[in-house]
Scaffold this motif. Structure first.
Motif, short mmCIF file in Angstrom:
data_model
loop_
_atom_site.label_atom_id
_atom_site.label_comp_id
_atom_site.label_asym_id
_atom_site.label_seq_id
_atom_site.Cartn_x
_atom_site.Cartn_y
_atom_site.Cartn_z
N TRP A 62 -34.39 56.46 60.84
CA TRP A 62 -35.07 57.30 61.59
C TRP A 62 -36.12 58.06 61.02
N ASP A 63 -37.56 57.58 61.52
CA ASP A 63 -38.74 58.16 60.70
C ASP A 63 -39.56 59.08 61.70
N CYS A 64 -39.97 60.08 60.86
CA CYS A 64 -41.04 61.15 61.43
C CYS A 64 -42.30 60.60 61.70
N PRO A 65 -42.76 60.70 62.77
CA PRO A 65 -44.32 60.03 62.88
C PRO A 65 -45.37 61.12 62.42
N CYS A 66 -44.95 62.48 62.22
CA CYS A 66 -45.97 63.41 61.97
C CYS A 66 -46.18 63.43 60.47
N HIS A 67 -45.06 63.48 59.52
CA HIS A 67 -45.41 63.57 58.14
C HIS A 67 -44.75 62.50 57.30
N GLY A 68 -43.93 61.74 57.88
CA GLY A 68 -43.50 60.64 57.15
C GLY A 68 -41.85 60.58 56.48
N SER A 69 -41.25 61.92 57.03
CA SER A 69 -40.03 62.28 56.57
C SER A 69 -39.20 60.83 57.14
N ARG A 70 -38.19 60.45 56.40
CA ARG A 70 -37.10 59.51 56.67
C ARG A 70 -35.93 59.71 56.90
N PHE A 71 -34.95 59.30 57.51
CA PHE A 71 -33.44 59.93 57.59
C PHE A 71 -32.68 58.49 57.77
N GLY A 72 -31.45 58.52 57.31
CA GLY A 72 -30.53 57.45 57.26
C GLY A 72 -29.78 57.79 58.83
N LEU A 73 -28.85 56.50 59.10
CA LEU A 73 -28.35 56.72 60.23
C LEU A 73 -27.56 57.97 60.56
N ASN A 74 -27.14 58.73 59.69
CA ASN A 74 -26.35 59.96 60.11
C ASN A 74 -27.15 61.29 59.85
N GLY A 75 -28.36 61.13 59.73
CA GLY A 75 -29.45 62.06 59.67
C GLY A 75 -29.78 62.69 58.12
N GLN A 76 -29.05 62.13 57.30
CA GLN A 76 -29.44 62.36 55.85
C GLN A 76 -30.88 62.23 55.39
N VAL A 77 -31.72 63.25 54.84
CA VAL A 77 -33.02 62.95 54.24
C VAL A 77 -32.89 61.89 53.13
N LEU A 78 -33.97 60.96 53.48
CA LEU A 78 -34.16 59.75 52.51
C LEU A 78 -35.55 60.31 51.79
N ASN A 79 -36.60 60.69 52.69
CA ASN A 79 -37.79 60.96 52.08
C ASN A 79 -38.23 62.10 52.56
N ALA A 80 -38.93 62.93 51.70
CA ALA A 80 -39.61 64.18 52.35
C ALA A 80 -40.97 64.11 52.93
N PRO A 81 -41.45 65.13 53.58
CA PRO A 81 -41.36 66.25 53.31
C PRO A 81 -40.14 67.05 53.83
N ALA A 82 -39.33 66.78 54.65
CA ALA A 82 -38.31 67.27 55.16
C ALA A 82 -37.29 67.59 54.00
N VAL A 83 -36.77 68.46 54.16
CA VAL A 83 -35.75 68.86 52.96
C VAL A 83 -34.23 69.07 53.57
N LYS A 84 -34.19 69.18 54.74
CA LYS A 84 -32.99 69.43 55.42
C LYS A 84 -32.62 67.99 56.20
N ASP A 85 -31.34 67.73 56.49
CA ASP A 85 -31.02 66.47 57.20
C ASP A 85 -31.16 67.05 58.82
N LEU A 86 -31.08 65.89 59.59
CA LEU A 86 -31.12 66.00 60.97
C LEU A 86 -29.77 66.46 61.44
N GLU A 87 -29.58 67.27 62.52
CA GLU A 87 -28.35 67.58 62.82
C GLU A 87 -27.54 66.50 63.32
#
Length: 120
Positions: free
Chosen positions: A82-107
């Motif tokens: 799951w990729d954020c189009p605003c600043h490039g954060s990326r998350f795994g299937l279960n919401g775990q942060v893979l790439n910053a700038p996000a530092v918290k997982d998706l709920e």
């Protein structure tokens, strides 16, 4: 007597909460109607949820709002993230942060079968 009535009320609240959660989860699964390997976002009661069905038929669901600045994530089928189009954060299937700038997982939205299986 007051203690007993509080006990009964709290028990009723727990049952109501369980039923509400069960309906929520069933509705999300129904709205998603995913094939294996497919992902999409689903709008339900004012919320937007990102859902993916893996090769074993398990559904992975997260709140689609990126914790960095609340943009909604999009599915990247090449990387299965799951990729954020605003600043490039990326998350795994279960919401775990893979790439910053996000530092918290998706709920994460947990389903009953999540307890019976291991995470990917």
């Amino acid at each position: 007597m007051a203690g007993f009535s509080n006990f009964v009320k709290e028990g009723a609240d727990v049952v109501a909460s369980f039923v509400k959660d069960k309906i929520f989860i069933d509705q999300l699964k129904s709205l998603a109607d995913l094939k294996e390997g497919e992902a999409k976002t689903v709008k339900y009661e004012g919320g937007l949820y990102a859902m993916y069905k893996d090769g074993r038929g398990r559904i992975h669901a997260v709140n689609s709002s990126c914790p960095h600045i609340n943009c909604n994530v999009h599915w990247n089928s090449a990387e299965k993230t799951w990729d954020c189009p605003c600043h490039g954060s990326r998350f795994g299937l279960n919401g775990q942060v893979l790439n910053a700038p996000a530092v918290k997982d998706l709920e994460r939205i947990k389903f009953i079968e999540d307890d019976e299986a291991t995470d990917n």
